[in-house]
Design a protein around this motif. Structure first.
Motif, PDB file in Angstrom:
ATOM      1  N   ALA B  90       5.126   4.244  -4.228  1.00 47.07           N
ATOM      2  CA  ALA B  90       4.574   5.146  -5.230  1.00 47.07           C
ATOM      3  C   ALA B  90       5.670   5.883  -5.996  1.00 47.07           C
ATOM      4  O   ALA B  90       5.391   6.562  -6.974  1.00 47.07           O
ATOM      5  CB  ALA B  90       3.655   6.151  -4.552  1.00 47.07           C
ATOM      6  N   GLY B  91       6.897   5.747  -5.526  1.00 47.65           N
ATOM      7  CA  GLY B  91       7.998   6.435  -6.178  1.00 47.65           C
ATOM      8  C   GLY B  91       7.934   7.941  -6.001  1.00 47.65           C
ATOM      9  O   GLY B  91       8.266   8.699  -6.906  1.00 47.65           O
ATOM     10  N   VAL B  92       7.500   8.378  -4.844  1.00 43.60           N
ATOM     11  CA  VAL B  92       7.349   9.815  -4.596  1.00 43.60           C
ATOM     12  C   VAL B  92       8.482  10.296  -3.710  1.00 43.60           C
ATOM     13  O   VAL B  92       8.857   9.630  -2.748  1.00 43.60           O
ATOM     14  CB  VAL B  92       5.987  10.090  -3.929  1.00 43.60           C
ATOM     15  N   GLU B  93       9.040  11.424  -4.049  1.00 43.88           N
ATOM     16  CA  GLU B  93      10.116  12.016  -3.248  1.00 43.88           C
ATOM     17  C   GLU B  93       9.514  13.046  -2.309  1.00 43.88           C
ATOM     18  O   GLU B  93       8.817  13.960  -2.747  1.00 43.88           O
ATOM     19  CB  GLU B  93      11.122  12.668  -4.200  1.00 43.88           C
ATOM     20  N   LEU B 160       0.443  11.290   3.566  1.00 43.08           N
ATOM     21  CA  LEU B 160       1.232  10.593   2.548  1.00 43.08           C
ATOM     22  C   LEU B 160       1.852  11.657   1.652  1.00 43.08           C
ATOM     23  O   LEU B 160       1.147  12.479   1.080  1.00 43.08           O
ATOM     24  CB  LEU B 160       0.338   9.652   1.747  1.00 43.08           C
ATOM     25  N   GLY B 161       3.157  11.653   1.587  1.00 41.94           N
ATOM     26  CA  GLY B 161       3.840  12.624   0.741  1.00 41.94           C
ATOM     27  C   GLY B 161       4.374  13.838   1.466  1.00 41.94           C
ATOM     28  O   GLY B 161       4.956  14.718   0.857  1.00 41.94           O
ATOM     29  N   GLY B 162       4.191  13.913   2.746  1.00 41.58           N
ATOM     30  CA  GLY B 162       4.724  15.086   3.440  1.00 41.58           C
ATOM     31  C   GLY B 162       4.204  15.217   4.854  1.00 41.58           C
ATOM     32  O   GLY B 162       3.931  14.223   5.514  1.00 41.58           O
ATOM     33  N   VAL B 163       4.120  16.450   5.311  1.00 44.46           N
ATOM     34  CA  VAL B 163       3.572  16.702   6.640  1.00 44.46           C
ATOM     35  C   VAL B 163       2.472  17.736   6.534  1.00 44.46           C
ATOM     36  O   VAL B 163       2.339  18.416   5.519  1.00 44.46           O
ATOM     37  CB  VAL B 163       4.652  17.183   7.633  1.00 44.46           C
ATOM     38  N   ARG B 294      -4.155   5.845  -5.910  1.00 39.09           N
ATOM     39  CA  ARG B 294      -3.884   4.415  -6.056  1.00 39.09           C
ATOM     40  C   ARG B 294      -2.378   4.222  -6.060  1.00 39.09           C
ATOM     41  O   ARG B 294      -1.666   4.985  -6.706  1.00 39.09           O
ATOM     42  CB  ARG B 294      -4.438   3.890  -7.390  1.00 39.09           C
ATOM     43  N   ILE B 295      -1.942   3.218  -5.347  1.00 37.33           N
ATOM     44  CA  ILE B 295      -0.498   2.996  -5.246  1.00 37.33           C
ATOM     45  C   ILE B 295      -0.119   1.861  -6.185  1.00 37.33           C
ATOM     46  O   ILE B 295      -0.816   0.843  -6.252  1.00 37.33           O
ATOM     47  CB  ILE B 295      -0.112   2.640  -3.802  1.00 37.33           C
TER      48      ILE B 295
END
Ligand code: SF4
Ligand code: SF4
Lengths: 313, 399, 139
Positions: B90-93, B160-163, B294-295
């Motif tokens: 997804a290109g997520v940091e 998804l994307g963290g905790v 959506r990925i």
């Protein structure tokens, strides 16, 4: 005439069926089994079973169906546990259970007792080889291998006190050892006797014959229900007899019930601590240990004792 | 056990699928000559659960929990591997604080997994006292994980994307205190496994795997490191917070069972160090970056170091809210070949020990492999075809 | 090479209470963060249904009675719930939370495992099985 025979035999029947052999000894065996498990649990910082657990196990097993697997000789399959238990119970008649004088005595009954105790192991091995199961077969081989390795040292270790008492009759030896702590003069013999007892009862670290992580339950894998219950009772009885013999020979005698329980339970604590501390030995390591160290230790003990007696007299 | 007794040297002892030495189903066929093993064959697949298929029918978020359940012991690392992969697609940091918390949980999980293993292995060796004590002390780290996440197993730390949660000072202190106790105990256990003469009888010189063998057999994780193979994804290809908190590799030379014990126990010290470091220097900031539902279309691979070794994920997205394909390779499958090789020549009594030495996890490794064969062998089965195959197979067996 | 290194452990344990806790009689305080039974507060709910969509265990159904009037009923199955807290996280309105006290959820009664949250009369209507207009379920 019939009635007088029965009357005359009542004490014998009581001795055989209720006390000291028979029912009492069975319960005693269960109590010691519980004490063993409970102490082990305590040493491992666990709670352990409640006091009636071994009894409950036995009742459960007796109530269960006994499955006779295909391909075994049913007579042997059913008969072996009975012989094993009977051997243990008979041995009890010659041993000062709860500090009382042995019910029977004859010259040389020490040897008889030791052989009656071995009957249990022998039956175990035969029971294992009677079935077709691989785990039983491997277990039986290991049981018998182990039997041949500890048996001689165990016997020699028990004959040490017999030698100094100059008799092979248990009641004579116990009279002699009363208040004589042979553990001081024959420490090696004591050590070997205790460890050999653990081997005889297949307690850890000598539990390779029934190592559950390798061969399930060893020789008894195919046993269920009554047969298993009888074998377990037999082991309990053997535990009591073994502890009594060692306590009365080496620990200054067990002349009354109080001394009996104190000394046998202390001895049990030592046995349990050893169980907790040691890792299971492989069967080849067990054999090596006995023939390389065990036997030599007792022989050394014998040598010392004989020389000492030669010098003293 | 109704088979005929074969009394010549090809006496085979079956271990499993149900056997007290195995807490999970798998089957080993051990050929013995007396007590010496002459051959061993492994058969896996009794615990195939169809997870890879199941994830194709769930959305990206739900799959996080599905994949977490591949293994009950290293659940967090599965979810982490999946998250890293999906975030990459997804290109997520992911914010650094979240990354650090992920690593912290992963290290706590490693502690609990290694403690568990030492206990199990001690039990197989017939040293139940060590087993009981080490599992008693393992409760400490289980409790810490519970304080942190709210669950004792399957902590569901990741989203998804963290905790999901932050660590407060109170929890940090609880962790520090727990680690102090564990560190003291670990020192003691290291002494036991490397010095107790009776225990060494069962581990020293058993199942020796040379460095070359370990490389050729493709072993991973502590099993490889015990044979002096420097293979640790945390070090070789750092991911997540391991860039900021580099791990040191722990190696042993001997390659026997003792070395496998020592490597795992020494790794615990490394975990304690990392956790303390993270607690002291936790970066501030957000816990989460918003993820799209959506990925983007694409595929990626992702490698992480699970307690048992390298864990590998392949993830393919077709642009919808469900994955197209996920392929997983767990460390046990890499190590399994070493077992059948190493047991040959050992005593039967050593087989369970050698098997346990790789820290096997069977339900993780049972996954379907489709062979690409030239003779028209079907690669994909429809439900109907599979059912028909089952019926035919049954008829064949019983006619 | 020593024999019996664990002697320090076993001699300590000999006079110590076993570590085992007799659970129903002794119980520990649960940590603040424990994930127990899910609770729903309907006030801010927009009926977006994300909680139901993201639940990996299909433990939540959102029954939409009237979207405009914000009449929703949340049906929750504690027996299916895996206590992952994804729903809590997915809800942007903060309607959901997990109790750290209600965690002994075992029951012999199946009805315990179907909880309906919402306005009392709606819940009663649903339980009575009376037909509801335009009911929309988000699973
Ligand atoms: S906690 Fe997890 S399983 Fe339970 S209802 Fe929420 S999302 Fe579903
Ligand atoms: S996610 Fe929140 S707002 Fe949306 S339906 Fe669920 S409870 Fe309501």
């Amino acid at each position: 005439m019939g009635s007088t025979t029965i009357m005359n035999n009542i004490p014998n029947l009581v001795a055989l069926l209720i006390f000291p052999a028979g029912l009492f000894l069975l319960l005693c065996g269960l109590f010691y089994e519980w004490a063993d498990r409970k102490l082990l649990a305590q040493l491992q910082n666990r709670i352990g079973p409640r006091w009636f657990q071994p009894l409950a196990d036995i009742i459960k097993l007796l109530a269960k169906e006994e499955v006779i697997p295909d391909g075994v000789n049913p007579t042997l399959f059913i008969g072996l546990p009975i012989i094993a238990l009977a051997g243990g119970l008979t041995a009890a008649l010659y041993v000062p259970i709860v500090g009382l004088l042995p019910s029977y005595g004859l010259p040389g009954d020490l040897i008889i007792t030791i052989y009656l105790l071995s009957l249990l192991t022998l039956c175990l091995g035969l029971a294992g080889s009677n079935t077709l199961d691989r785990f039983s077969l491997v277990g039986a081989t290991r049981t018998l291998t182990q039997l041949f390795s500890y048996e001689a040292p165990f016997m020699l270790a028990l004959l040490g006190p017999a030698f100094v008492a100059r008799s092979w009759q248990i009641s004579v030896i116990t009279t002699f050892t009363n208040n004589r702590w042979l553990i001081l003069s024959q420490p090696l013999g004591f050590l070997v006797a205790v460890i050999a007892l653990m081997g005889k009862l297949e307690l850890p670290p000598f539990d390779a014959p029934e190592a559950e992580t390798e061969i399930v339950a060893g020789a008894l894998t195919e046993y269920s229900g009554r047969g298993l219950a009888l074998f377990r009772l037999g082991k309990g009885v053997a535990l009591v007899i073994g502890l009594t013999l060692i306590a009365s020979f080496y620990l200054g005698g067990v002349t009354n019930p109080f001394l009996f329980f104190v000394k046998t339970l202390t001895l049990l604590l030592v046995v349990v601590a050893l169980q907790a501390l040691l890792t299971r030995l492989r069967i080849d390591q067990t054999v090596g240990l006995w023939w390389r160290y065990g036997t030599l230790l007792v022989l050394a003990q014998w040598l010392v004792t004989i020389v000492w007696h030669g010098v003293a007299t | 056990m109704m088979e005929k007794k074969i009394m010549d040297e090809t006496f085979t002892v079956p271990i499993g699928p149900q056997h007290p030495a195995l807490k999970e189903p798998s089957h080993f066929r051990i050929t013995v000559d007396g007590e010496i093993v002459t051959n061993a064959v492994v058969r896996l697949g009794y615990a195939h659960r169809g997870i890879e298929k199941a994830v194709e029918g769930r959305n990206w978020i739900q799959n996080l929990y599905m994949l977490e359940r591949i293994c009950g012991i290293c659940s967090h690392i599965h979810a982490t591997a999946y998250c890293l992969g999906v975030e990459q697609l997804a290109g997520v940091e992911v914010p650094p604080r979240a990354q650090a918390i992920r690593v912290l949980t992963a290290e706590l999980e490693r502690i609990h997994s290694h403690f568990l293993w030492v206990g199990v292995a001690a039990h197989e060796a017939g040293f139940d006292t060590l087993f009981m004590y080490i599992w008693r002390d393992r409760e400490t780290v289980m409790d810490l994980l519970e304080t942190l996440s709210g669950n004792r197993v399957n902590y569901s730390v990741n989203i998804l994307g963290g905790v999901k949660f932050d660590i407060n000072e109170e929890q940090a202190d609880a962790i520090r205190k727990g680690l102090d106790y564990l560190e003291e105990r670990t020192n003691h256990y290291l002494d036991v496994v490397s010095n107790d003469a009776m225990f060494l009888q069962r581990t020293s010189g058993i199942g020796v795997m040379t460095r070359n063998q370990a490389e050729v057999l493709g072993t991973v994780g502590p099993t490889a490191r015990a044979s002096n193979v420097a293979r640790d994804v945390r070090v070789e290809a750092p991911y997540g917070a391991y860039f900021d908190y580099p791990a040191n590799i722990v190696l042993e030379e001997r390659g026997d069972l003792t070395a496998r014990f020592v490597v795992r126990i020494k790794e615990l010290f490394e975990s304690y160090r990392l956790i303390r470091l993270i607690l002291d220097t936790l970066p501030s900031g957000d816990l989460e970056t918003r993820m799209p539902r959506r990925i983007k279309e694409g595929e990626t691979v992702c490698r992480v170091e699970a307690p048992r070794g390298e864990l590998f994920y392949f993830i393919k997205s077709n642009g919808t809210d469900m994955p197209e394909r996920i392929k997983i390779r767990t460390p046990t499958i890499c190590n399994m070949t070493s077992v059948v090789k190493l047991v040959i020549g050992h005593q039967l009594a050593d087989v369970p020990m050698i098997l346990v030495g790789i820290d096997p996890c069977f339900s993780c490794n049972d996954r379907m492999v489709i062979l690409d064969r030239s003779d028209g062998y079907k690669q994909q089965w429809t439900w109907e075809a599979l059912r028909q195959h089952g019926i035919d197979y049954y008829h064949e067996q019983h006619s | 090479m020593k024999i019996g290194i664990m002697i320090s452990d076993i001699s300590n344990s000999l006079f110590r209470r076993p570590i085992t806790e007799l659970y129903p009689f002794e119980r520990r305080e649960t940590p603040e963060s424990l994930r127990g039974m899910l609770h729903w507060n309907s006030e801010n709910c927009t009926g977006c249904g994300l909680c139901a969509k993201d639940c990996p265990a299909n433990a939540i159904d959102l029954i939409v009675l009237d979207k405009k009037a914000k009449r929703f009923v949340l049906s929750y199955h504690p027996d299916r719930c895996t206590f992952c807290a994804q729903c809590v996280h997915s809800c942007r309105q903060g309607c959901l939370e997990m109790s750290n006290e209600e965690w002994e959820l075992a029951s012999l009664d199946k009805d315990q495992f179907h909880v309906l949250y919402g306005v009392k009369e709606d819940v009663e209507n649903i339980l009575a099985g009376s037909p509801l207009p335009d009911v929309d379920r988000i699973e």
